[in-house]
Each structure stands twice: as C-alpha cells, then as structure tokens.
Motif scaffolding. Structure first.
Motif, PDB file in Angstrom:
ATOM      1  N   LEU A  74       0.824  -1.204   0.000  1.00  0.00           N
ATOM      2  CA  LEU A  74       0.000   0.000   0.000  1.00  0.00           C
ATOM      3  C   LEU A  74       0.861   1.257   0.000  1.00  0.00           C
ATOM      4  CD1 LEU A  74      -2.807  -1.015   2.546  1.00  0.00           C
ATOM      5  CD2 LEU A  74      -3.004  -0.810   0.055  1.00  0.00           C
ATOM      6  N   THR A  75       1.983   1.210   0.690  1.00  0.00           N
ATOM      7  CA  THR A  75       2.902   2.349   0.694  1.00  0.00           C
ATOM      8  C   THR A  75       3.471   2.592  -0.689  1.00  0.00           C
ATOM      9  OG1 THR A  75       3.493   1.931   3.007  1.00  0.00           O
ATOM     10  CG2 THR A  75       5.014   3.274   1.719  1.00  0.00           C
ATOM     11  N   ALA A  77       2.035   1.762  -3.559  1.00  0.00           N
ATOM     12  CA  ALA A  77       0.958   2.275  -4.403  1.00  0.00           C
ATOM     13  C   ALA A  77       0.710   3.763  -4.147  1.00  0.00           C
ATOM     14  CB  ALA A  77      -0.317   1.476  -4.163  1.00  0.00           C
ATOM     15  N   LEU A  78       0.619   4.149  -2.876  1.00  0.00           N
ATOM     16  CA  LEU A  78       0.360   5.554  -2.550  1.00  0.00           C
ATOM     17  C   LEU A  78       1.541   6.443  -2.932  1.00  0.00           C
ATOM     18  CD1 LEU A  78      -1.530   7.611  -1.276  1.00  0.00           C
ATOM     19  CD2 LEU A  78      -0.597   7.020   0.972  1.00  0.00           C
ATOM     20  N   SER A  79       2.750   5.957  -2.710  1.00  0.00           N
ATOM     21  CA  SER A  79       3.942   6.745  -3.056  1.00  0.00           C
ATOM     22  C   SER A  79       4.016   6.985  -4.553  1.00  0.00           C
ATOM     23  CB  SER A  79       5.208   6.036  -2.569  1.00  0.00           C
ATOM     24  OG  SER A  79       5.234   5.946  -1.162  1.00  0.00           O
ATOM     25  N   MET A  81       1.485   6.914  -6.711  1.00  0.00           N
ATOM     26  CA  MET A  81       0.385   7.789  -7.107  1.00  0.00           C
ATOM     27  C   MET A  81       0.750   9.258  -6.926  1.00  0.00           C
ATOM     28  SD  MET A  81      -2.946   5.792  -5.565  1.00  0.00           S
ATOM     29  CE  MET A  81      -3.932   7.276  -5.726  1.00  0.00           C
ATOM     30  N   LEU A  82       1.544   9.546  -5.906  1.00  0.00           N
ATOM     31  CA  LEU A  82       1.947  10.923  -5.652  1.00  0.00           C
ATOM     32  C   LEU A  82       3.221  11.308  -6.399  1.00  0.00           C
ATOM     33  CD1 LEU A  82       1.294  10.988  -1.792  1.00  0.00           C
ATOM     34  CD2 LEU A  82      -0.134  11.987  -3.575  1.00  0.00           C
ATOM     35  N   ALA A 134      -3.965   2.047   8.051  1.00  0.00           N
ATOM     36  CA  ALA A 134      -3.943   3.314   7.316  1.00  0.00           C
ATOM     37  C   ALA A 134      -2.934   4.287   7.913  1.00  0.00           C
ATOM     38  CB  ALA A 134      -5.337   3.934   7.299  1.00  0.00           C
ATOM     39  N   VAL A 137       0.584   3.182   7.014  1.00  0.00           N
ATOM     40  CA  VAL A 137       0.853   3.423   5.596  1.00  0.00           C
ATOM     41  C   VAL A 137       1.178   4.897   5.342  1.00  0.00           C
ATOM     42  CG1 VAL A 137      -0.201   3.460   3.293  1.00  0.00           C
ATOM     43  CG2 VAL A 137      -0.481   1.466   4.757  1.00  0.00           C
ATOM     44  N   ILE A 138       0.427   5.788   5.984  1.00  0.00           N
ATOM     45  CA  ILE A 138       0.683   7.221   5.804  1.00  0.00           C
ATOM     46  C   ILE A 138       2.083   7.591   6.286  1.00  0.00           C
ATOM     47  CG2 ILE A 138      -0.016   9.523   6.556  1.00  0.00           C
ATOM     48  CD1 ILE A 138      -2.892   8.477   6.649  1.00  0.00           C
ATOM     49  N   THR A 141       4.650   6.273   3.919  1.00  0.00           N
ATOM     50  CA  THR A 141       4.648   7.006   2.661  1.00  0.00           C
ATOM     51  C   THR A 141       5.439   8.304   2.778  1.00  0.00           C
ATOM     52  OG1 THR A 141       2.480   6.078   2.097  1.00  0.00           O
ATOM     53  CG2 THR A 141       3.168   8.038   0.895  1.00  0.00           C
TER      54      THR A 141
END
Length: 267
Positions: A74-75, A77-79, A81-82, A134, A137-138, A141
């Motif tokens: 998840l990290t 994916a989020l990283s 995306m940004l 969550a 993960v934040i 990230t």
C-alpha cells in the motif's frame, strides 16, 4: 617487491569480507541453534524447533509478515500515485525553485525520527489513525516519497522529449502522449523507486512502533521484541525473513536502475 603487495590487499579484502559476511554468518548460526552457550565457538545443538515456534499460531509471525507486506504494498501504491505526477512535473514543467521543492522532500529526514514520530502519534490519536493499517501506511509514505519523488524525477528527466513531442504533433493529447510514450520509457526507474520504497517500508521500525504498536504487529516490531527479550534464535529467524526479500529486490534494483537515471538524481 611488487609481488608482496597482494599481502596487504588480501588482508584488507579479508577484513572487508569479514565485516560484511561475519554478521550474516552469525545470524544463520543463531537461526538454527538450539543451544549455544559461552565460551563455545559454535552451537552445541542444532535444530528447527525455534522455526516451529516462530510460525506457530501463537508466534504471530504470519500476522506480522502479512501486515508488513500489506503495508509495504500500500505504501508503494500511494507513493507512486503521488510521485509519478510530481516527478513528471519537476522533470518537464518550468517550475520555479525546483531544487527547493526537491529539498523539501528531505525535511522528514532532517530531524530526529523519535521527535517526529512522537508528534505524529499525538496528531494521529486525534483522528483515530493510531493502531491502524492506514496510519502506518501514511507514515511509511512520508519516508517513501523522499526516494520515489527523487528517482521519478530522475527517470522522467532521462527520457528524451522528442518522442512525446512527436506524438503530440501527430494528434495525441497530453495524457495519451505521456501514457504511451514517456511512461513506458521511465518505467525501469519507476520500478526501481517502487522497490526502494517497498524495502524502506518493510524495514521501518520507528514509525511502525509509535503509530502501529501494539495493534498492528509488524516484522520489525517482532524482531525488536525478541531481541530485547534475549530470544536470539527468534530474532535471527525474523531478521532472515526481512533479509531475503531485501537481497532479492536489491538485485532487481541493480538491473532496472541505469547509470543515466542515477546521473540525473537531484537535477
């Protein structure tokens, strides 16, 4: 005289090999040691009983491994995306103070982790993010963006503009030119960024401890608990679980991250 130069070189290489592989060898010995007492140079008994304890239902290794992999993916994916739009903008658009923007991603690394995570944990308590996947993960990230944005910027900078401009001149829109021309060429660098972020998340302890513990069990937390309690066999087995993917992914990084991309990091 020159023939004797191999002696100090050999000694130096031997010491270097010992410093690198000595701790790994000690880790392997502890992972399979049943009994090992001072002053014995090697374990007196060997076996797999501690492996059974680690992977038993009460050992919580499967839960920690599952949480660590879930958070790491998840990290990533989020990283990405940004960092993909940020890296493209920093590499292609005439933004003012690009160097300052890149340096701003290093701010989380500029302060001691302990003080940063104590304050993050206090803020997360107010939003109910402490003790959640969550929240972890934040936090991961925030660290992952340092690597992903810098590498993504370098990867897009290494892609020539000619192909994208040719696609635009033939009627392709900005997004299609990016998707079909620029993104595939930058993909090796982006894959390397994803691997670095994955490994950083997998090994992250401080953020996982202050934000996730004790509700979200992670492999680094399991390793810390075992080592702190003197359970060196369990700690060594857990360390091996973290080490194996790290070695495999670093080999992939060496394959994907080319010299032209590295040369553009920070530009």
């Amino acid at each position: 005289m020159t023939r004797l130069l191999w002696i100090p070189r050999g000694i130096g290489l031997g010491l270097l090999a010992f410093l690198i592989f000595g701790p790994l060898l000690n880790l392997l010995l502890w992972a399979f040691a049943e009994k090992w007492f001072y002053p014995n140079a090697f374990p007196s008994d060997w076996g797999f009983s501690y492996w059974g304890r680690v992977f038993s239902p009460r050992g919580a290794a499967w839960e920690a491994l599952g949480n660590s992999l879930t958070v790491a993916l998840l990290t990533v994916a989020l990283s990405l995306m940004l960092s993909i739009p940020a890296g493209y903008a920093l590499a292609r658009l005439p933004l003012p103070a690009k160097a300052l923007i890149l340096l701003s991603f290093l701010i989380p690394q500029a302060f001691p982790n302990l003080t940063v995570y104590v304050n993050i944990a206090r803020i997360f308590y107010q939003f109910g993010l402490n003790g959640t996947i969550a929240g972890v993960v934040i936090v991961h990230t925030v660290h992952g963006l340092v690597l992903s944005v810098w590498i993504a910027t370098a990867a897009f900078s290494a892609v020539p503009r000619d192909g994208e401009e040719a696609a635009r001149s033939m009627g392709a829109g900005p997004f299609r030119a990016f998707r079909d021309v620029t993104l595939p060429q930058a993909l090796p660098g982006l894959l390397a960024a994803a691997i670095f972020v994955f490994l950083e998340s997998l090994d992250e302890f401080t953020g996982s401890y202050f934000v996730g513990a004790p509700d979200v069990q992670m492999l680094p937390l399991t390793l810390f608990t075992a080592a702190g309690g003197g359970n060196y066999q369990i700690a060594s087995i857990t360390a091996l679980l973290l080490l194996v993917p790290s070695i495999g992914f670093m080999l992939l990084v060496e394959r994907f991250l080319k010299a032209d991309v590295l040369a553009r990091v920070g530009k």
